[in-house]
Each structure stands twice: as C-alpha cells, then as structure tokens.
Design a protein around this motif. Structure first.
Motif, short mmCIF file in Angstrom:
data_model
loop_
_atom_site.label_atom_id
_atom_site.label_comp_id
_atom_site.label_asym_id
_atom_site.label_seq_id
_atom_site.Cartn_x
_atom_site.Cartn_y
_atom_site.Cartn_z
N ASP A 5 -5.73 -0.41 8.36
CA ASP A 5 -5.19 -0.66 9.70
C ASP A 5 -3.74 -1.10 9.52
OD1 ASP A 5 -4.88 -1.17 12.41
OD2 ASP A 5 -5.74 -3.18 12.26
N ILE A 6 -2.80 -0.29 9.98
CA ILE A 6 -1.38 -0.55 9.78
C ILE A 6 -0.74 -0.92 11.11
CG2 ILE A 6 0.82 0.42 8.98
CD1 ILE A 6 -0.95 2.44 7.36
N SER A 7 0.05 -2.01 11.11
CA SER A 7 0.75 -2.41 12.33
C SER A 7 2.18 -2.81 12.00
CB SER A 7 0.01 -3.56 13.03
OG SER A 7 -0.01 -4.70 12.20
N TYR A 8 3.02 -2.73 13.02
CA TYR A 8 4.44 -3.04 12.89
C TYR A 8 4.83 -4.04 13.97
CZ TYR A 8 4.29 1.29 10.19
OH TYR A 8 3.96 2.26 9.27
N GLU A 9 5.63 -5.02 13.60
CA GLU A 9 6.11 -6.01 14.57
C GLU A 9 6.90 -5.33 15.68
OE1 GLU A 9 8.95 -9.98 14.69
OE2 GLU A 9 8.21 -9.28 12.76
N SER A 41 -6.01 -4.50 6.16
CA SER A 41 -4.94 -4.30 7.13
C SER A 41 -3.61 -4.57 6.45
CB SER A 41 -5.10 -5.20 8.35
OG SER A 41 -4.76 -6.53 8.02
N CYS A 42 -2.57 -3.95 6.99
CA CYS A 42 -1.22 -4.15 6.47
C CYS A 42 -0.28 -4.23 7.67
CB CYS A 42 -0.83 -2.99 5.55
SG CYS A 42 0.78 -3.23 4.78
N SER A 43 0.42 -5.36 7.77
CA SER A 43 1.37 -5.58 8.87
C SER A 43 2.77 -5.69 8.31
CB SER A 43 1.02 -6.86 9.62
OG SER A 43 -0.27 -6.78 10.15
N VAL A 45 6.60 -7.02 9.16
CA VAL A 45 7.23 -8.01 10.03
C VAL A 45 8.68 -8.26 9.59
CG1 VAL A 45 5.03 -9.16 10.51
CG2 VAL A 45 6.47 -9.98 8.63
N ASP A 93 -5.99 -8.91 4.33
CA ASP A 93 -4.80 -8.54 5.07
C ASP A 93 -3.55 -8.71 4.22
OD1 ASP A 93 -6.29 -8.38 7.67
OD2 ASP A 93 -6.54 -10.52 7.27
N VAL A 95 0.74 -8.80 4.60
CA VAL A 95 1.87 -8.91 5.52
C VAL A 95 3.13 -8.75 4.67
CG1 VAL A 95 3.07 -10.32 7.23
CG2 VAL A 95 0.59 -10.52 6.99
#
Length: 158
Positions: A5-9, A41-43, A45, A93, A95
C-alpha cells in the motif's frame, strides 16, 4: 502475493518515487528474501512531517530518511486472509522523507533510483527483523542491504 500500500503526502511526490518503481523494488526485495505472501505499507512524506514522526516515535527533534514500524515481532503469519491468501504476513509500515532521500543522493553521489532502492531495501530488512548498531559499512545488515541493492537494481535494469 506481496501487497504494498503506497501513499504520498502530496500528489507531486509520486514523480520523485514512482509507484511502479516502489512496488517493484519492494516485491523483488521480499521475493529474494523468501517472503512470498506478505503485506506492508510505504508512505512518502516531507522533512517537516518526518521530523514530527521522528520526535513522536524516537524522541529525536530532527528529520531522518526512513522510519520502519514493525507490525509484529513474531515470525508467525497474522491469522487473517488478505486478498484470498490465508496467512499473509503483515510486515509493517515504512515512512520515507523524499527531502532526506534527495540530500542523500547529493551526499553520496548516487542517482535517485539507487537511493530510493537503498532506502526501500533498508526498510524491508528492518521489517524482517534485521538491525544495526551503527551506520558503519561492516555492519552485517548494511552489508546485506548493499548486496540486495545490487541484485534489485540489476533485476530492474534487465
């Protein structure tokens, strides 16, 4: 199956850490290390956000390039079905501060692709229980990291 699950600020960050590259590096790293069924997951930031996280979780009032949050200290799969796969292992996770990553590129004279790969490999190793006392090149975890970076980079350029 390896689920990431990849997300970006912010939306503009994806060009600095392309979704497909992140997914590929993590999947290749996990596969090389024998993880066939896992989720993490990988965020991505900013330094500002990373400094807040680093203070909250490590008591350090500074940014860092990566934080790893292990889901469980157990080797046993989490008793849950993920995407129809019984017993997928929840790793945790990651970050990553893209600002710190870019500074690392300048400091170590490496490409953004290589440094992103290095940070992702480093984080996956932490999630799988590896650790290091220092950042010295003779640390077993950092030696394993560099071995994996070469393998993953070769795989992505094949």
């Amino acid at each position: 199956m390896i689920t990431v699950d990849i997300s970006y600020e912010s939306d503009s960050m994806e060009s600095r850490a392309p979704f497909e590259q992140v997914q590929s590096v993590i999947a290749n790293t996990c596969t090389i290390l024998g993880e066939r069924s896992c989720e993490l997951s990988c965020s991505f930031v900013s330094d500002e956000r990373m400094e807040k996280l680093n203070f909250t979780y490590r008591g350090k009032q500074e940014s860092t390039d990566i934080l790893s949050f292990v889901q469980s200290d157990s080797e046993e799969p989490f008793p849950l079905t993920l995407d129809g796969i019984e017993g997928a292992r929840l790793l945790g996770d990651l970050v990553i501060s893209l600002d710190a990553m870019e500074r690392n590129c300048e400091t170590f004279s490496v490409s953004a692709e290589e440094e992103l790969t290095r940070l992702l490999v480093h984080g996956v190793l932490h999630l799988l229980g590896w650790d290091h006392e220092t950042n010295d090149a003779d640390e077993p975890m950092l030696q394993k990291q560099e071995e994996l970076v070469k393998m993953v980079m070769k795989e992505s350029n094949a």
